[in-house]
Enzyme design. Sequence first.
Site, PDB file in Angstrom:
ATOM      1  N   PHE A 169      37.175  28.900 -20.743  1.00  0.00           N
ATOM      2  CA  PHE A 169      37.377  27.608 -21.423  1.00  0.00           C
ATOM      3  C   PHE A 169      36.352  26.616 -20.895  1.00  0.00           C
ATOM      4  CE2 PHE A 169      39.060  23.390 -22.148  1.00  0.00           C
ATOM      5  CZ  PHE A 169      39.387  23.475 -23.488  1.00  0.00           C
ATOM      6  N   ASP A 186      31.300  26.361 -13.950  1.00  0.00           N
ATOM      7  CA  ASP A 186      32.181  25.317 -14.479  1.00  0.00           C
ATOM      8  C   ASP A 186      33.344  25.173 -13.496  1.00  0.00           C
ATOM      9  OD1 ASP A 186      34.149  23.870 -15.724  1.00  0.00           O
ATOM     10  OD2 ASP A 186      33.936  24.838 -17.680  1.00  0.00           O
ATOM     11  N   LYS A 214      38.061  16.941 -14.348  1.00  0.00           N
ATOM     12  CA  LYS A 214      39.498  16.825 -14.037  1.00  0.00           C
ATOM     13  C   LYS A 214      39.862  15.983 -12.793  1.00  0.00           C
ATOM     14  CE  LYS A 214      41.495  20.237 -16.992  1.00  0.00           C
ATOM     15  NZ  LYS A 214      40.546  21.151 -17.641  1.00  0.00           N
TER      16      LYS A 214
END
Length: 396
Positions: free
Chosen positions: A138, A223, A252
């Site tokens: 993702f 990532d 995040k």
Amino acid sequence: MTTEELLALADKTIMGTYKRFPIVLVRGSGVKVWDSEGREYLDFVAGIAVCSLGHSHPRVAAAIKKQAEILTHVSNLYYIEPQIHFAGFLVENSFADKVFFCNSGAEANEAAIKLARKYAHENMAGDRYELITMKDSFHGRTLATVTATGQEKFQVGFAPLPEGFKQVPFNDLSALKDAITDKTCGIMLEPIQGEGGVRIPDDGYLWGVRKICDDREILMILDEVQVGMGRTGSFFAYEDYGVRPDIMTLAKALGNGFPVGAMLTRDRIASAFTPGSHASTFGGNPLAMAAALASGETILSDGILENCKKMGAYFLKRLEELRSRHSVIREVRGKGLIIGLELATGGDEIVRKCMDKGVLINCIGGSILRFVPPLIITESDVDRAIDVLDGVMEGG
Ligand SMILES: *Cc1c(COP(=O)(O)O)cnc(C)c1O
């Protein structure tokens, strides 16, 4: 307004892009949040690995308040003091020499994709633009990042997707080697797959990816949007696996809830971006930088990483005990405080029942419970979550 009125107004006015639980969260402190009816929840979702220091962390709140009163926003046409300090902090504490700031994980990955292409265009022979990414990965919801994402369900209906991406299975070095062509400029992957089901890399896998990138002279892009900033018990997950990426993305937990993203790299690669190559109006905004610096410094100075490791090990142990009592649990896996529990059945009902009993958890891929609590949790928080899960799985 009553909760019912709020829900009705929301459904009338907000686009239906999320499947939401019928509660309105209005306040948070530490590991707890409260809804509009005054009900208290233990929050093991934490904004999906965002509020790593817990909700309304006093040091982060104070930094935001102070900065808001000094300077909220100015353009990147000028130098921005908190941006300079936070870039210095990231460079000092990572493999990187240079940072580009943006506002989200998708934007950080978008920037990484653009940088990889630009670097390849200027520094690699031939026409190299292709990135190899992983199945079940993702990377975000913009057109490029959703194309990099190895899950078809996120791509349906958005064709034509940009060219230059292809996927191979995670944890498969020979498939990765075979996929490289004279068009490949890099490999982009999560060190631990988050949304894809909390998939942990096999021993030596990331080291193998690094070696392939070195041998083929292509870029390794990590990532770390979900696992960076302490989630695994190290400040960055790459440290756990003894590798250094060429490019890394963060978001995040970077601002503990204040929206901020970053893309980091080495000087050699960063030089492919020159004035005008890439930009973001809000990127590196003073408020975001103040929140991020306060968050980052707290993670490194308050014993947060140690607590994450300790509580992660304790939580895993207690989940394994739970597995020995409930045959519906297939597997428990995790590192630090990103933990997945794979079920033999669907998990949505368990999530709903846990919520009714005051514990927020999250289900991904239909049957994997994901736990990404604040890194400040205590043993008694873990015990409470385990008790509730135990009761719910018992049929309570
Ligand atoms: C959440 C996530 C993203 C996307 O971040 P947004 O801020 O939602 O754009 C990208 N990569 C990973 C690994 C993520 O977990």
